[in-house]
Scaffold this motif. Structure first.
Motif, mmCIF file in Angstrom:
data_model
loop_
_atom_site.group_PDB
_atom_site.id
_atom_site.type_symbol
_atom_site.label_atom_id
_atom_site.label_comp_id
_atom_site.label_asym_id
_atom_site.label_seq_id
_atom_site.Cartn_x
_atom_site.Cartn_y
_atom_site.Cartn_z
ATOM 1 N N GLY A 1 0.818 -1.195 0.000
ATOM 2 C CA GLY A 1 0.000 0.000 0.000
ATOM 3 C C GLY A 1 0.852 1.244 0.000
ATOM 4 N N ILE A 2 0.385 2.260 -0.703
ATOM 5 C CA ILE A 2 1.087 3.542 -0.770
ATOM 6 C C ILE A 2 0.059 4.642 -0.559
ATOM 7 C CG2 ILE A 2 2.401 5.122 -2.236
ATOM 8 C CD1 ILE A 2 3.427 2.599 -3.703
ATOM 9 N N GLU A 3 0.422 5.625 0.240
ATOM 10 C CA GLU A 3 -0.427 6.798 0.423
ATOM 11 C C GLU A 3 0.426 8.040 0.246
ATOM 12 O OE1 GLU A 3 -3.554 7.053 3.513
ATOM 13 O OE2 GLU A 3 -2.423 8.818 4.171
ATOM 14 N N VAL A 4 -0.075 8.970 -0.533
ATOM 15 C CA VAL A 4 0.603 10.238 -0.773
ATOM 16 C C VAL A 4 -0.249 11.339 -0.170
ATOM 17 C CG1 VAL A 4 1.438 11.857 -2.524
ATOM 18 C CG2 VAL A 4 1.617 9.396 -2.922
ATOM 19 N N THR A 5 0.363 12.161 0.669
ATOM 20 C CA THR A 5 -0.335 13.329 1.219
ATOM 21 C C THR A 5 0.489 14.567 0.891
ATOM 22 O OG1 THR A 5 0.751 13.105 3.371
ATOM 23 C CG2 THR A 5 -1.388 12.027 3.116
ATOM 24 N N ALA A 6 -0.218 15.662 0.635
ATOM 25 C CA ALA A 6 0.450 16.921 0.303
ATOM 26 C C ALA A 6 -0.538 18.062 0.527
ATOM 27 C CB ALA A 6 0.920 16.910 -1.150
ATOM 28 N N LYS A 7 -0.032 19.262 0.343
ATOM 29 C CA LYS A 7 -0.868 20.453 0.422
ATOM 30 C C LYS A 7 -0.845 21.122 -0.944
ATOM 31 C CE LYS A 7 -1.546 24.579 3.202
ATOM 32 N NZ LYS A 7 -1.025 25.379 4.315
ATOM 33 N N ALA A 8 -2.035 21.358 -1.517
ATOM 34 C CA ALA A 8 -2.130 21.997 -2.831
ATOM 35 C C ALA A 8 -1.895 23.492 -2.699
ATOM 36 C CB ALA A 8 -3.490 21.719 -3.454
ATOM 37 N N ALA A 9 -1.645 24.148 -3.814
ATOM 38 C CA ALA A 9 -1.360 25.585 -3.824
ATOM 39 C C ALA A 9 -2.515 26.412 -3.267
ATOM 40 C CB ALA A 9 -1.022 26.041 -5.240
ATOM 41 N N ASP A 10 -3.752 25.921 -3.416
ATOM 42 C CA ASP A 10 -4.908 26.661 -2.895
ATOM 43 C C ASP A 10 -5.172 26.377 -1.415
ATOM 44 O OD1 ASP A 10 -6.005 24.126 -2.907
ATOM 45 O OD2 ASP A 10 -7.639 24.607 -4.283
ATOM 46 N N GLY A 11 -4.309 25.563 -0.779
ATOM 47 C CA GLY A 11 -4.440 25.259 0.638
ATOM 48 C C GLY A 11 -5.192 23.984 0.952
ATOM 49 N N SER A 12 -5.779 23.359 -0.058
ATOM 50 C CA SER A 12 -6.530 22.122 0.180
ATOM 51 C C SER A 12 -5.579 20.939 0.356
ATOM 52 C CB SER A 12 -7.494 21.849 -0.977
ATOM 53 O OG SER A 12 -6.777 21.659 -2.183
ATOM 54 N N ALA A 13 -6.077 19.930 1.038
ATOM 55 C CA ALA A 13 -5.274 18.722 1.275
ATOM 56 C C ALA A 13 -5.366 17.796 0.068
ATOM 57 C CB ALA A 13 -5.782 17.999 2.515
ATOM 58 N N VAL A 14 -4.255 17.165 -0.255
ATOM 59 C CA VAL A 14 -4.194 16.181 -1.335
ATOM 60 C C VAL A 14 -3.906 14.835 -0.694
ATOM 61 C CG1 VAL A 14 -2.946 15.448 -3.388
ATOM 62 C CG2 VAL A 14 -3.301 17.877 -2.970
ATOM 63 N N THR A 15 -4.718 13.829 -1.008
ATOM 64 C CA THR A 15 -4.494 12.471 -0.524
ATOM 65 C C THR A 15 -4.747 11.499 -1.666
ATOM 66 O OG1 THR A 15 -5.255 13.089 1.689
ATOM 67 C CG2 THR A 15 -5.144 10.749 1.190
ATOM 68 N N LEU A 16 -3.742 10.698 -1.983
ATOM 69 C CA LEU A 16 -3.849 9.676 -3.026
ATOM 70 C C LEU A 16 -3.473 8.331 -2.422
ATOM 71 C CD1 LEU A 16 -1.816 11.582 -5.752
ATOM 72 C CD2 LEU A 16 -4.283 11.503 -5.571
ATOM 73 N N THR A 17 -4.129 7.268 -2.857
ATOM 74 C CA THR A 17 -3.786 5.931 -2.354
ATOM 75 C C THR A 17 -3.596 4.965 -3.508
ATOM 76 O OG1 THR A 17 -6.114 5.352 -2.105
ATOM 77 C CG2 THR A 17 -4.995 6.203 -0.158
ATOM 78 N N TRP A 18 -2.760 3.979 -3.261
ATOM 79 C CA TRP A 18 -2.503 2.877 -4.186
ATOM 80 C C TRP A 18 -2.516 1.607 -3.355
ATOM 81 C CZ3 TRP A 18 1.275 -0.849 -4.255
ATOM 82 C CH2 TRP A 18 1.433 -1.579 -5.429
ATOM 83 N N GLY A 19 -3.190 0.568 -3.812
ATOM 84 C CA GLY A 19 -3.251 -0.671 -3.049
ATOM 85 C C GLY A 19 -4.051 -0.471 -1.777
ATOM 86 N N GLU A 20 -3.517 -0.941 -0.666
ATOM 87 C CA GLU A 20 -4.228 -0.847 0.604
ATOM 88 C C GLU A 20 -4.122 0.515 1.268
ATOM 89 O OE1 GLU A 20 -2.861 -3.957 3.161
ATOM 90 O OE2 GLU A 20 -3.447 -5.524 1.768
ATOM 91 N N GLY A 21 -3.284 1.367 0.773
ATOM 92 C CA GLY A 21 -3.106 2.668 1.406
ATOM 93 C C GLY A 21 -2.323 2.528 2.704
ATOM 94 N N ARG A 22 -2.623 3.369 3.651
ATOM 95 C CA ARG A 22 -1.891 3.375 4.923
ATOM 96 C C ARG A 22 -2.862 3.140 6.062
ATOM 97 N NH1 ARG A 22 1.166 8.556 7.480
ATOM 98 N NH2 ARG A 22 -0.958 9.161 7.802
ATOM 99 N N ARG A 23 -2.532 2.220 6.958
ATOM 100 C CA ARG A 23 -3.357 1.987 8.143
ATOM 101 C C ARG A 23 -3.048 3.050 9.171
ATOM 102 N NH1 ARG A 23 -1.600 -4.049 9.020
ATOM 103 N NH2 ARG A 23 0.301 -2.969 8.526
ATOM 104 N N ARG A 24 -4.029 3.446 9.932
ATOM 105 C CA ARG A 24 -3.820 4.440 10.983
ATOM 106 C C ARG A 24 -4.269 3.901 12.295
ATOM 107 N NH1 ARG A 24 -3.608 9.739 7.906
ATOM 108 N NH2 ARG A 24 -3.891 8.954 5.876
#
Length: 122
Positions: free
Chosen positions: A99-122
């Motif tokens: 699983g892969i999870e990508v988190t970031a902050k977009a230029a407009d201030g919104s959150a970016v979250t992308l997942t591949w496979g199982e993502g990330r467990r929390r």
């Protein structure tokens, strides 16, 4: 002569329609997250720049990038991913990415979250 013109016009029409159809209906084969040849590839497919990019691999391993411009690719070898206590990801011991999870902050201030496979467990 008339038959050859009609045949030429028909072939031209098929070529033009085929080109238009393939451009409009063709799917974009790019993927925002891909695993290729021992590395994770993250592509910013949005129109905004991202900052504070975190890429999580199999929940425990992380890699970071300060920014990712629109259309830019970030290629991260699997051995670069590090766990909290400094252990590097070793695919020979742990298997491949699940699983892969990508988190970031977009230029407009919104959150970016992308997942591949199982993502990330929390």
């Amino acid at each position: 002569m008339r038959v050859s013109r009609l045949l030429l016009l028909g072939v031209l029409l098929v070529v033009v329609l085929g080109t238009l159809f393939s451009r409009r209906c063709g799917d974009d084969s790019r993927s925002a997250i891909a695993v290729q040849e021992g590395r994770v590839v993250v592509t910013n497919l949005t129109g905004q720049a991202w900052s504070n990019v975190d890429v999580w691999l199999n929940t425990w391993y992380r890699a970071q990038a300060p920014a990712l411009a629109p259309g830019q690719r970030l290629e991260i070898p699997l051995r670069v991913f590090v766990a909290g206590y400094g252990q590097h990801f070793d695919s020979s011991l742990r298997g491949g990415p699940v699983g892969i999870e990508v988190t970031a902050k977009a230029a407009d201030g919104s959150a970016v979250t992308l997942t591949w496979g199982e993502g990330r467990r929390r």
